[in-house]
Design a protein around this motif. Sequence first.
Motif, PDB file in Angstrom:
ATOM      1  N   LYS A   1      -4.186   6.236 -11.630  1.00  0.00           N
ATOM      2  CA  LYS A   1      -3.489   7.473 -12.012  1.00  0.00           C
ATOM      3  C   LYS A   1      -2.302   7.158 -12.917  1.00  0.00           C
ATOM      4  N   THR A   2      -1.576   6.108 -12.601  1.00  0.00           N
ATOM      5  CA  THR A   2      -0.454   5.710 -13.455  1.00  0.00           C
ATOM      6  C   THR A   2      -0.974   5.231 -14.799  1.00  0.00           C
ATOM      7  N   LEU A   3      -2.055   4.483 -14.803  1.00  0.00           N
ATOM      8  CA  LEU A   3      -2.668   4.040 -16.064  1.00  0.00           C
ATOM      9  C   LEU A   3      -3.148   5.230 -16.890  1.00  0.00           C
ATOM     10  N   GLN A   4      -3.725   6.221 -16.233  1.00  0.00           N
ATOM     11  CA  GLN A   4      -4.175   7.417 -16.936  1.00  0.00           C
ATOM     12  C   GLN A   4      -2.986   8.150 -17.546  1.00  0.00           C
ATOM     13  N   LEU A   5      -1.899   8.228 -16.823  1.00  0.00           N
ATOM     14  CA  LEU A   5      -0.687   8.866 -17.340  1.00  0.00           C
ATOM     15  C   LEU A   5      -0.188   8.139 -18.582  1.00  0.00           C
ATOM     16  N   ILE A   6      -0.212   6.820 -18.550  1.00  0.00           N
ATOM     17  CA  ILE A   6       0.218   6.022 -19.706  1.00  0.00           C
ATOM     18  C   ILE A   6      -0.678   6.293 -20.913  1.00  0.00           C
ATOM     19  N   GLU A   7      -1.959   6.473 -20.676  1.00  0.00           N
ATOM     20  CA  GLU A   7      -2.898   6.731 -21.770  1.00  0.00           C
ATOM     21  C   GLU A   7      -2.669   8.083 -22.438  1.00  0.00           C
ATOM     22  N   ILE A   8      -2.246   9.086 -21.690  1.00  0.00           N
ATOM     23  CA  ILE A   8      -2.161  10.428 -22.264  1.00  0.00           C
ATOM     24  C   ILE A   8      -0.740  10.893 -22.570  1.00  0.00           C
ATOM     25  N   SER A   9       0.248  10.101 -22.190  1.00  0.00           N
ATOM     26  CA  SER A   9       1.642  10.502 -22.408  1.00  0.00           C
ATOM     27  C   SER A   9       2.377   9.428 -23.196  1.00  0.00           C
ATOM     28  N   GLN A  10       2.846   9.781 -24.379  1.00  0.00           N
ATOM     29  CA  GLN A  10       3.583   8.821 -25.202  1.00  0.00           C
ATOM     30  C   GLN A  10       4.855   8.357 -24.502  1.00  0.00           C
TER      31      GLN A  10
ATOM     32  N   ARG B   1       0.824  -1.210   0.000  1.00  0.00           N
ATOM     33  CA  ARG B   1       0.000   0.000   0.000  1.00  0.00           C
ATOM     34  C   ARG B   1       0.859   1.262   0.000  1.00  0.00           C
ATOM     35  N   GLN B   2       1.950   1.255   0.742  1.00  0.00           N
ATOM     36  CA  GLN B   2       2.818   2.435   0.813  1.00  0.00           C
ATOM     37  C   GLN B   2       3.411   2.769  -0.550  1.00  0.00           C
ATOM     38  N   VAL B   3       3.940   1.775  -1.221  1.00  0.00           N
ATOM     39  CA  VAL B   3       4.612   2.029  -2.493  1.00  0.00           C
ATOM     40  C   VAL B   3       3.612   2.410  -3.584  1.00  0.00           C
ATOM     41  N   VAL B   4       2.524   1.677  -3.686  1.00  0.00           N
ATOM     42  CA  VAL B   4       1.558   1.984  -4.744  1.00  0.00           C
ATOM     43  C   VAL B   4       0.918   3.348  -4.523  1.00  0.00           C
ATOM     44  N   THR B   5       0.551   3.675  -3.296  1.00  0.00           N
ATOM     45  CA  THR B   5      -0.059   4.988  -3.073  1.00  0.00           C
ATOM     46  C   THR B   5       0.955   6.116  -3.276  1.00  0.00           C
ATOM     47  N   TYR B   6       2.225   5.864  -2.989  1.00  0.00           N
ATOM     48  CA  TYR B   6       3.259   6.858  -3.263  1.00  0.00           C
ATOM     49  C   TYR B   6       3.307   7.170  -4.756  1.00  0.00           C
ATOM     50  N   TRP B   7       3.379   6.109  -5.576  1.00  0.00           N
ATOM     51  CA  TRP B   7       3.484   6.338  -7.021  1.00  0.00           C
ATOM     52  C   TRP B   7       2.198   6.904  -7.604  1.00  0.00           C
ATOM     53  N   GLU B   8       1.069   6.529  -7.044  1.00  0.00           N
ATOM     54  CA  GLU B   8      -0.195   7.104  -7.503  1.00  0.00           C
ATOM     55  C   GLU B   8      -0.269   8.594  -7.153  1.00  0.00           C
ATOM     56  N   MET B   9       0.223   8.969  -5.978  1.00  0.00           N
ATOM     57  CA  MET B   9       0.283  10.376  -5.599  1.00  0.00           C
ATOM     58  C   MET B   9       1.177  11.138  -6.575  1.00  0.00           C
TER      59      MET B   9
ATOM     60  N   PHE C   1       6.177   2.198 -13.446  1.00  0.00           N
ATOM     61  CA  PHE C   1       5.841   1.460 -14.661  1.00  0.00           C
ATOM     62  C   PHE C   1       6.253  -0.005 -14.533  1.00  0.00           C
ATOM     63  N   PHE C   2       7.376  -0.248 -13.861  1.00  0.00           N
ATOM     64  CA  PHE C   2       7.825  -1.617 -13.612  1.00  0.00           C
ATOM     65  C   PHE C   2       6.843  -2.344 -12.688  1.00  0.00           C
ATOM     66  N   ILE C   3       6.431  -1.694 -11.616  1.00  0.00           N
ATOM     67  CA  ILE C   3       5.494  -2.324 -10.679  1.00  0.00           C
ATOM     68  C   ILE C   3       4.173  -2.610 -11.378  1.00  0.00           C
ATOM     69  N   LEU C   4       3.682  -1.653 -12.136  1.00  0.00           N
ATOM     70  CA  LEU C   4       2.438  -1.863 -12.873  1.00  0.00           C
ATOM     71  C   LEU C   4       2.587  -3.010 -13.866  1.00  0.00           C
ATOM     72  N   ALA C   5       3.721  -3.078 -14.535  1.00  0.00           N
ATOM     73  CA  ALA C   5       3.966  -4.168 -15.492  1.00  0.00           C
ATOM     74  C   ALA C   5       3.982  -5.528 -14.790  1.00  0.00           C
ATOM     75  N   LYS C   6       4.486  -5.567 -13.566  1.00  0.00           N
ATOM     76  CA  LYS C   6       4.482  -6.820 -12.800  1.00  0.00           C
ATOM     77  C   LYS C   6       3.057  -7.296 -12.522  1.00  0.00           C
ATOM     78  N   LEU C   7       2.132  -6.354 -12.439  1.00  0.00           N
ATOM     79  CA  LEU C   7       0.739  -6.687 -12.112  1.00  0.00           C
ATOM     80  C   LEU C   7      -0.155  -6.757 -13.354  1.00  0.00           C
ATOM     81  N   ALA C   8       0.374  -6.450 -14.511  1.00  0.00           N
ATOM     82  CA  ALA C   8      -0.447  -6.334 -15.728  1.00  0.00           C
ATOM     83  C   ALA C   8      -1.268  -7.587 -16.007  1.00  0.00           C
TER      84      ALA C   8
END
Length: 147
Positions: A115-124, A61-69, A92-99
């Motif tokens: 939030k990280t997924l949204q960033l991926i959608e709008i940023s090349q 929870r600490q790491v994911v909420t940090y990166w989401e913030m 992006f690595f953590i998200l890829a581990k959970l993909a």
Amino acid sequence: MQQGLATSADGELILKLYELRTEAVMRQARAWITGEFWPTTAEEFFVVLNDFGSQKSCYLRQVVTYWEMAASLVLHGSLSADLFVDCNPEPFFILAKLAHILPAIHEKLPTYFSKTLQLIEISQPAAARYELARKNVAARLEARKAS
């Protein structure tokens, strides 16, 4: 979302985010989630997440909420997207581990890592960083299977 060159304020904020990442417990949490946490099913993921009070649940929870913030700071224009992506491959690595289990996670927690997924959608650059992370994770999984 902010375009163009990063500002001095962006630089200060990225350095503050780095400083927060080096706090002792955060460093332990990041080491665990990037190195040891390799759930193969959503059930394995939820066993850890829902074990409230356990060290591993706290780490997750600490790491994911940090990166989401941090991703939220980018999405709301407080931090340059390009600078954030250049300096931070870890979310992006953590998200890829959970993909591979993210659809099942989203059945119970629809906004998990949103939030990280949204960033991926709008940023090349974020999308490219994520695709690189997915390849890295696939290679690591193959290496883990071989050993």
